[in-house]
Motif scaffolding. Structure first.
Motif, mmCIF file in Angstrom:
data_model
loop_
_atom_site.group_PDB
_atom_site.id
_atom_site.type_symbol
_atom_site.label_atom_id
_atom_site.label_comp_id
_atom_site.label_asym_id
_atom_site.label_seq_id
_atom_site.Cartn_x
_atom_site.Cartn_y
_atom_site.Cartn_z
ATOM 1 N N TRP A 1 -8.772 49.125 7.272
ATOM 2 C CA TRP A 1 -7.513 49.149 6.535
ATOM 3 C C TRP A 1 -6.567 50.211 7.078
ATOM 4 N N LEU B 1 -2.815 49.093 6.725
ATOM 5 C CA LEU B 1 -2.416 47.914 5.961
ATOM 6 C C LEU B 1 -2.479 48.183 4.460
ATOM 7 N N ALA C 1 -0.705 43.194 4.283
ATOM 8 C CA ALA C 1 -1.864 42.322 4.462
ATOM 9 C C ALA C 1 -1.690 41.094 3.594
ATOM 10 N N GLN D 1 -2.548 38.494 8.155
ATOM 11 C CA GLN D 1 -2.822 39.856 8.611
ATOM 12 C C GLN D 1 -3.827 40.493 7.650
ATOM 13 N N LEU D 2 -4.997 40.829 8.171
ATOM 14 C CA LEU D 2 -6.100 41.315 7.346
ATOM 15 C C LEU D 2 -6.998 42.224 8.174
#
Length: 248
Positions: free
Chosen positions: A34, A66, A92, A221-222
């Protein structure tokens, strides 16, 4: 963390049928964690009803990693970290990409299927949450100013030489939840952004020519672990296992 992942599974499962029916192109950007600003972009395309991995390249995202953005689902819990204006995080989630390409050239790159607007000094990205134009790119010749905070779209560093707009926090716009999220050029592979996703000019040109609005492209987006865990619920393939890449 288990609660977050369970909620994520439910959310991704809710949209899987829509993606299977409508979407034939997916841009996937994954950070390893993250808090990472370095990421990898993958292009996936459905052909003969099967998803195929087209290519991949390095990207950079928010300097602080994120946070959950506002895309095609709504977050149900305040326990999850959400994207905020000025937090230095990229959003995200799962988002649409607008059909508009912005750039500094008079005409778009040959082969693009996107609508095109050539940016002049009059174009601004409005990040003042008090403005009715918040989270929009505007031509100041056509409207009356009501903002105090903005960024020039025609930049001296040319980062916005080519710009694709991610549909984060648009429908409806929530004040203070982040604005002007773009795919644009990076300064270098060692750089980061204030919340956008950036890459080399050679690669963004590949992306611009690849995107076909008729194929209903999505931007996902992750963190990699979350994407890989729930790829099947999204109706998408898992990503190739790769060593981190550097681009000069």
């Amino acid at each position: 963390m288990r609660k977050v992942l369970t909620i994520t599974l439910i959310l991704l499962g809710c949209i899987s049928s829509q993606m299977n029916e409508d979407t034939q192109q997916v841009i996937v950007v994954v950070n390893e964690k993250w808090e990472d600003s370095k990421a990898t972009l993958y292009l996936l395309e459905k052909k003969d009803n099967q998803w195929q991995h087209q290519t991949s390249w390095p990207t950079v995202t928010g300097r602080n990693g994120l946070a959950w953005g506002k895309g095609e689902f709504t977050l149900p819990s305040k326990d999850m970290v959400e994207k905020k204006e000025g937090d230095g995080k990229a959003p995200a989630g799962i988002f649409k990409i607008t059909n508009m390409l912005y750039g500094y050239a008079k005409t778009p790159p040959e082969g693009t299927k996107l609508n095109y607007t050539a940016l002049s000094e009059n174009y601004l990205g409005i990040d003042d949450s008090k403005s009715k134009y918040y989270n929009k790119i505007v031509d100041t010749r056509k409207i009356e100013k009501d903002w105090d905070s903005f960024e020039h779209m025609r930049r001296k560093d040319h980062l916005y030489r080519w710009v694709l707009v991610v549909e984060h926090n648009l429908n409806p716009t929530t004040k203070g939840s982040g604005s002007c999220i773009f795919l644009h050029l990076w300064i270098s592979p060692q750089s980061d952004t204030s919340g956008c996703t950036a890459m080399s000019e050679a690669n963004i040109l590949k992306l611009i020519k690849w995107i076909d609005p008729q194929k209903k492209p999505r931007f996902i987006q992750l963190p990699r672990r979350i994407y890989q865990s729930y790829a099947s619920q999204m109706g998408l393939p898992k990503l190739p296992v790769e060593e981190p890449k550097n681009e000069k």
